[in-house]
Design a protein around this motif. Sequence first.
Motif, PDB file in Angstrom:
ATOM      1  N   LEU A  20       0.840  -1.192   0.000  1.00 22.45           N
ATOM      2  CA  LEU A  20       0.000   0.000   0.000  1.00 22.45           C
ATOM      3  C   LEU A  20       0.876   1.243   0.000  1.00 22.45           C
ATOM      4  N   SER A  21       0.389   2.281  -0.645  1.00 22.36           N
ATOM      5  CA  SER A  21       1.083   3.556  -0.602  1.00 22.36           C
ATOM      6  C   SER A  21       0.086   4.672  -0.313  1.00 22.36           C
ATOM      7  N   CYS A  22       0.594   5.737   0.293  1.00 23.36           N
ATOM      8  CA  CYS A  22      -0.248   6.876   0.650  1.00 23.36           C
ATOM      9  C   CYS A  22       0.584   8.143   0.495  1.00 23.36           C
ATOM     10  N   ALA A  23       0.111   9.025  -0.386  1.00 22.54           N
ATOM     11  CA  ALA A  23       0.830  10.269  -0.640  1.00 22.54           C
ATOM     12  C   ALA A  23       0.028  11.452  -0.120  1.00 22.54           C
ATOM     13  N   ALA A  24       0.675  12.294   0.670  1.00 25.28           N
ATOM     14  CA  ALA A  24       0.037  13.497   1.193  1.00 25.28           C
ATOM     15  C   ALA A  24       0.406  14.681   0.313  1.00 25.28           C
ATOM     16  N   SER A  25      -0.590  15.502  -0.015  1.00 24.87           N
ATOM     17  CA  SER A  25      -0.343  16.677  -0.846  1.00 24.87           C
ATOM     18  C   SER A  25      -0.996  17.890  -0.223  1.00 24.87           C
ATOM     19  N   GLY A  26      -0.505  19.076  -0.615  1.00 24.75           N
ATOM     20  CA  GLY A  26      -1.001  20.328  -0.072  1.00 24.75           C
ATOM     21  C   GLY A  26       0.161  21.174   0.370  1.00 24.75           C
ATOM     22  N   HIS A  27      -0.144  22.298   1.032  1.00 23.98           N
ATOM     23  CA  HIS A  27       0.911  23.212   1.494  1.00 23.98           C
ATOM     24  C   HIS A  27       1.435  22.704   2.838  1.00 23.98           C
ATOM     25  N   ILE A  28       2.237  21.637   2.767  1.00 26.44           N
ATOM     26  CA  ILE A  28       2.715  20.940   3.959  1.00 26.44           C
ATOM     27  C   ILE A  28       4.146  21.342   4.284  1.00 26.44           C
ATOM     28  N   PHE A  29       4.366  21.748   5.533  1.00 30.42           N
ATOM     29  CA  PHE A  29       5.730  22.015   5.981  1.00 30.42           C
ATOM     30  C   PHE A  29       6.368  20.752   6.527  1.00 30.42           C
ATOM     31  N   SER A  30       5.611  20.013   7.312  1.00 33.34           N
ATOM     32  CA  SER A  30       6.143  18.781   7.879  1.00 33.34           C
ATOM     33  C   SER A  30       4.998  17.907   8.369  1.00 33.34           C
ATOM     34  N   ILE A  31       5.299  16.625   8.519  1.00 26.07           N
ATOM     35  CA  ILE A  31       4.357  15.645   9.066  1.00 26.07           C
ATOM     36  C   ILE A  31       5.083  14.867  10.141  1.00 26.07           C
ATOM     37  N   ASN A  32       4.547  14.859  11.357  1.00 26.71           N
ATOM     38  CA  ASN A  32       5.228  14.174  12.456  1.00 26.71           C
ATOM     39  C   ASN A  32       5.219  12.668  12.255  1.00 26.71           C
ATOM     40  N   ALA A  33       4.049  12.090  12.144  1.00 21.44           N
ATOM     41  CA  ALA A  33       3.947  10.638  12.016  1.00 21.44           C
ATOM     42  C   ALA A  33       2.952  10.279  10.911  1.00 21.44           C
ATOM     43  N   ALA A  74      10.700  13.200   1.861  1.00 20.86           N
ATOM     44  CA  ALA A  74      10.759  14.228   0.814  1.00 20.86           C
ATOM     45  C   ALA A  74       9.492  14.235  -0.040  1.00 20.86           C
ATOM     46  N   LYS A  75       8.862  13.069  -0.160  1.00 20.46           N
ATOM     47  CA  LYS A  75       7.647  12.958  -0.972  1.00 20.46           C
ATOM     48  C   LYS A  75       6.381  12.901  -0.120  1.00 20.46           C
ATOM     49  N   ASN A  76       6.535  13.012   1.205  1.00 21.44           N
ATOM     50  CA  ASN A  76       5.368  12.909   2.111  1.00 21.44           C
ATOM     51  C   ASN A  76       4.549  11.668   1.801  1.00 21.44           C
ATOM     52  N   THR A  77       5.244  10.569   1.615  1.00 20.42           N
ATOM     53  CA  THR A  77       4.594   9.318   1.226  1.00 20.42           C
ATOM     54  C   THR A  77       4.973   8.212   2.215  1.00 20.42           C
ATOM     55  N   VAL A  78       3.985   7.412   2.558  1.00 20.12           N
ATOM     56  CA  VAL A  78       4.213   6.271   3.442  1.00 20.12           C
ATOM     57  C   VAL A  78       3.767   4.999   2.730  1.00 20.12           C
ATOM     58  N   TYR A  79       4.469   3.929   2.999  1.00 22.16           N
ATOM     59  CA  TYR A  79       4.193   2.641   2.363  1.00 22.16           C
ATOM     60  C   TYR A  79       3.969   1.574   3.443  1.00 22.16           C
ATOM     61  N   LEU A  80       3.202   0.561   3.066  1.00 22.23           N
ATOM     62  CA  LEU A  80       3.032  -0.594   3.937  1.00 22.23           C
ATOM     63  C   LEU A  80       3.225  -1.844   3.092  1.00 22.23           C
ATOM     64  N   GLN A  81       4.327  -2.527   3.316  1.00 20.26           N
ATOM     65  CA  GLN A  81       4.584  -3.799   2.637  1.00 20.26           C
ATOM     66  C   GLN A  81       3.986  -4.908   3.483  1.00 20.26           C
ATOM     67  N   MET A  82       3.058  -5.625   2.903  1.00 23.16           N
ATOM     68  CA  MET A  82       2.349  -6.683   3.624  1.00 23.16           C
ATOM     69  C   MET A  82       2.674  -8.029   3.016  1.00 23.16           C
ATOM     70  N   ASN A  83       3.322  -8.884   3.779  1.00 25.15           N
ATOM     71  CA  ASN A  83       3.689 -10.224   3.341  1.00 25.15           C
ATOM     72  C   ASN A  83       2.970 -11.275   4.176  1.00 25.15           C
TER      73      ASN A  83
END
Length: 120
Positions: A20-33, A74-83
């Motif tokens: 799974l992938s999730c990309a955050a977009s918008g006027h983002i300075f930072s994302i903690n978690a 850098a891309k404000n993107t999180v992934y979940l590799q599920m095996n």
Amino acid sequence: QVQLVESGGGLVQPGGSLRLSCAASGHIFSINAMGWHRQAPGKQRELVAAITTGGSTNYADSVKGRFTIFRDNAKNTVYLQMNSLKPEDTAVYYCKAADVHTTSRIDDYWGQGTQVTVSS
């Protein structure tokens, strides 16, 4: 406005894998978690895995050793590799971005959800 766009869900046989992938977009300075939660029919939403900006991770006991979370800050993107997926992993998976700093506020955001079905 911040948006989270998820992708990668689908139907897989037991023992299979999905990412799974999730990309955050918008006027983002930072994302903690950033993290993933899931909700199966008739059950409460539960945390699956989370990762901080510094790379610290947290996993539900039920997925430890099978799922891996990682992110590209850098891309404000999180992934979940599920095996080694199991039928009990079947659920709608939601991406969450916590403590998102924008020009006007600090807030949490959720994705729209993506269905993961594990079945033969």
